[in-house]
Design a protein around this motif. Structure first.
Motif, short mmCIF file in Angstrom:
data_model
loop_
_atom_site.label_atom_id
_atom_site.label_comp_id
_atom_site.label_asym_id
_atom_site.label_seq_id
_atom_site.Cartn_x
_atom_site.Cartn_y
_atom_site.Cartn_z
N LYS A 1 -6.90 -5.04 -6.02
CA LYS A 1 -7.25 -4.78 -4.63
C LYS A 1 -6.22 -3.88 -3.96
CE LYS A 1 -9.71 -9.12 -3.64
NZ LYS A 1 -9.69 -10.37 -2.84
N VAL A 2 -4.99 -3.89 -4.48
CA VAL A 2 -3.92 -3.09 -3.89
C VAL A 2 -3.85 -1.70 -4.52
CG1 VAL A 2 -1.43 -2.93 -3.53
CG2 VAL A 2 -2.57 -5.14 -3.36
N ILE A 3 -3.99 -1.62 -5.84
CA ILE A 3 -3.77 -0.34 -6.52
C ILE A 3 -5.01 0.55 -6.55
CG2 ILE A 3 -1.95 -1.34 -7.93
CD1 ILE A 3 -3.85 -1.34 -10.30
N LEU A 4 -6.20 -0.03 -6.49
CA LEU A 4 -7.41 0.79 -6.61
C LEU A 4 -7.70 1.67 -5.40
CD1 LEU A 4 -9.96 -1.48 -8.53
CD2 LEU A 4 -8.89 0.64 -9.32
N PRO A 5 -7.65 1.16 -4.15
CA PRO A 5 -8.03 2.01 -3.01
C PRO A 5 -7.29 3.35 -2.94
CG PRO A 5 -7.94 -0.27 -2.32
CD PRO A 5 -7.40 -0.24 -3.72
N PRO A 6 -5.95 3.39 -3.04
CA PRO A 6 -5.30 4.69 -2.97
C PRO A 6 -5.61 5.58 -4.17
CG PRO A 6 -3.69 2.96 -3.40
CD PRO A 6 -4.96 2.29 -3.06
N MET A 7 -5.85 4.99 -5.33
CA MET A 7 -6.22 5.80 -6.50
C MET A 7 -7.58 6.44 -6.30
SD MET A 7 -4.97 3.34 -9.62
CE MET A 7 -5.48 4.51 -10.87
N LEU A 8 -8.53 5.65 -5.82
CA LEU A 8 -9.88 6.15 -5.60
C LEU A 8 -9.90 7.24 -4.52
CD1 LEU A 8 -11.65 2.68 -5.74
CD2 LEU A 8 -11.93 4.53 -7.42
N ALA B 1 4.08 5.90 -5.40
CA ALA B 1 4.10 6.01 -6.85
C ALA B 1 3.06 7.00 -7.36
CB ALA B 1 3.85 4.63 -7.47
N ILE B 2 1.90 7.02 -6.70
CA ILE B 2 0.85 7.96 -7.10
C ILE B 2 1.24 9.40 -6.77
CG2 ILE B 2 -1.51 8.71 -6.56
CD1 ILE B 2 -2.25 5.76 -6.24
N ASP C 1 0.83 -1.21 0.00
CA ASP C 1 0.00 0.00 0.00
C ASP C 1 0.86 1.26 0.00
OD1 ASP C 1 -2.76 1.27 0.42
OD2 ASP C 1 -1.62 2.09 2.10
N GLY C 2 1.90 1.25 0.82
CA GLY C 2 2.79 2.41 0.87
C GLY C 2 3.50 2.65 -0.44
N ALA C 3 3.90 1.57 -1.11
CA ALA C 3 4.60 1.69 -2.39
C ALA C 3 3.69 2.28 -3.46
CB ALA C 3 5.13 0.33 -2.83
N ARG D 1 -14.86 -6.68 -1.92
CA ARG D 1 -16.25 -6.37 -1.62
C ARG D 1 -16.49 -4.89 -1.38
NH1 ARG D 1 -20.31 -8.92 -3.24
NH2 ARG D 1 -21.23 -6.87 -3.67
N ASP D 2 -15.58 -4.22 -0.67
CA ASP D 2 -15.77 -2.81 -0.33
C ASP D 2 -15.91 -1.95 -1.58
OD1 ASP D 2 -15.70 -3.40 2.32
OD2 ASP D 2 -13.62 -2.76 2.64
N ILE D 3 -15.06 -2.21 -2.57
CA ILE D 3 -15.10 -1.40 -3.80
C ILE D 3 -16.38 -1.70 -4.59
CG2 ILE D 3 -14.01 -1.11 -6.06
CD1 ILE D 3 -11.33 -1.20 -4.69
N ILE D 4 -16.80 -2.96 -4.62
CA ILE D 4 -18.05 -3.32 -5.31
C ILE D 4 -19.22 -2.57 -4.69
CG2 ILE D 4 -19.70 -5.19 -5.69
CD1 ILE D 4 -17.39 -7.09 -6.04
N ASP D 5 -19.26 -2.49 -3.36
CA ASP D 5 -20.37 -1.86 -2.66
C ASP D 5 -20.33 -0.34 -2.71
OD1 ASP D 5 -21.32 -4.36 -1.96
OD2 ASP D 5 -20.37 -4.36 0.01
N THR D 6 -19.19 0.23 -3.08
CA THR D 6 -19.02 1.68 -2.96
C THR D 6 -18.98 2.40 -4.31
OG1 THR D 6 -17.72 1.28 -0.95
CG2 THR D 6 -17.58 3.47 -1.92
N TYR D 7 -18.44 1.75 -5.33
CA TYR D 7 -18.23 2.44 -6.60
C TYR D 7 -18.97 1.76 -7.77
CZ TYR D 7 -14.48 4.80 -4.12
OH TYR D 7 -13.77 5.55 -3.22
N ARG D 8 -19.21 2.53 -8.80
CA ARG D 8 -19.84 2.02 -10.02
C ARG D 8 -18.80 1.23 -10.81
NH1 ARG D 8 -20.64 4.72 -15.41
NH2 ARG D 8 -22.29 3.53 -16.48
N ILE D 9 -19.11 -0.02 -11.11
CA ILE D 9 -18.22 -0.88 -11.89
C ILE D 9 -18.99 -1.41 -13.08
CG2 ILE D 9 -16.74 -2.91 -11.87
CD1 ILE D 9 -16.52 -2.65 -8.85
#
Length: 223
Positions: free
Chosen positions: A77-84, A43-44, A37-39, A120-128
């Motif tokens: 699962k690793v790259i999406l949360p910090p991007m969002l 990078a972002i 997550d830190g990496a 699951r968290d991203i499915i429940d929170t964002y439009r996919i």
């Protein structure tokens, strides 16, 4: 010789006569990141040869993040949360952020498979949404390339104010390397575009091979 070939989520043992084995290529072991997550966040925040995502996202009204489908081992699962999180902090409303699955001409990714990909968290929170290459109404025609390829690209991507493509880098049997531009074509292109891009003329082109980069082929061959 027994060789374990990857198949689905596991492997299958394949027996190859020793006389037919020229050599076995193995991937060098690498050291996993101690803080994934830190990496990603680093990078972002400090990308190579680009402004930070937070800076690019300022003032944008909507965003579309293109992700690879289940056939590519991208750690979404690793790259999406910090991007969002970065997009939302920059002022883009959550309801204006779409995750577009670049299925190419593959089937859609849904249910348990989608949960395995993004969590699951991203499915429940964002439009996919999945890309459907065989639905013309989902695409916009952008014209033709110099070689006459009709370009039809997913409207969800084109209509977004901020467009982000993710993926991975790996050898590809015809594109040299996977990732980058392949998130768009074939990722979110129509089947009409792919009839040319994956057609026999291009597939049989001498430059259509693994590890082909910048005019030089580095494909390994054992004679």
């Amino acid at each position: 010789m027994i060789v374990e070939m990857r198949y689905g989520a596991g492997t299958l043992p394949i027996e190859i006569p020793d006389k037919n084995v020229a050599s076995v290529l193995e991937i060098s072991e690498s050291v996993p990141l101690s803080d994934e997550d830190g990496a990603v966040r680093e990078a972002i925040a400090r990308p190579i040869a680009s402004p930070p995502l937070a800076e690019i996202a300022k003032g944008r009204e909507s965003a579309c993040i293109v992700i690879s489908d289940v056939t590519r081992p991208v750690p979404n699962k690793v790259i999406l949360p910090p991007m969002l999180e970065t997009l939302e902090r920059a002022g883009i409303p959550r309801e204006k952020i779409t995750i577009l699955i670049a299925t190419g001409i593959h089937r859609p990714n849904e249910g348990a498979e989608l949960e395995q990909m993004v969590g699951r968290d991203i499915i429940d929170t964002y439009r996919i949404v999945n890309h459907f290459s065989q639905k013309p109404e989902h695409h916009e025609y952008l014209g033709e390339t110099q070689n006459g390829t009709p370009v039809h690209i997913d409207k969800t991507y084109l209509e977004s104010d901020l467009k982000i493509a993710t993926g991975l880098i790996e050898p590809h049997l015809m594109a040299g390397y996977s990732g980058g531009r392949k998130a768009i074509c074939p990722g979110i292109a129509s089947v009409e575009t792919m009839k040319v891009m994956h057609g026999p003329e291009l597939m049989e082109h001498p430059k259509s091979s693994s590890w082909y980069l910048r005019g030089q082929s580095v494909s390994h061959r054992s004679d």
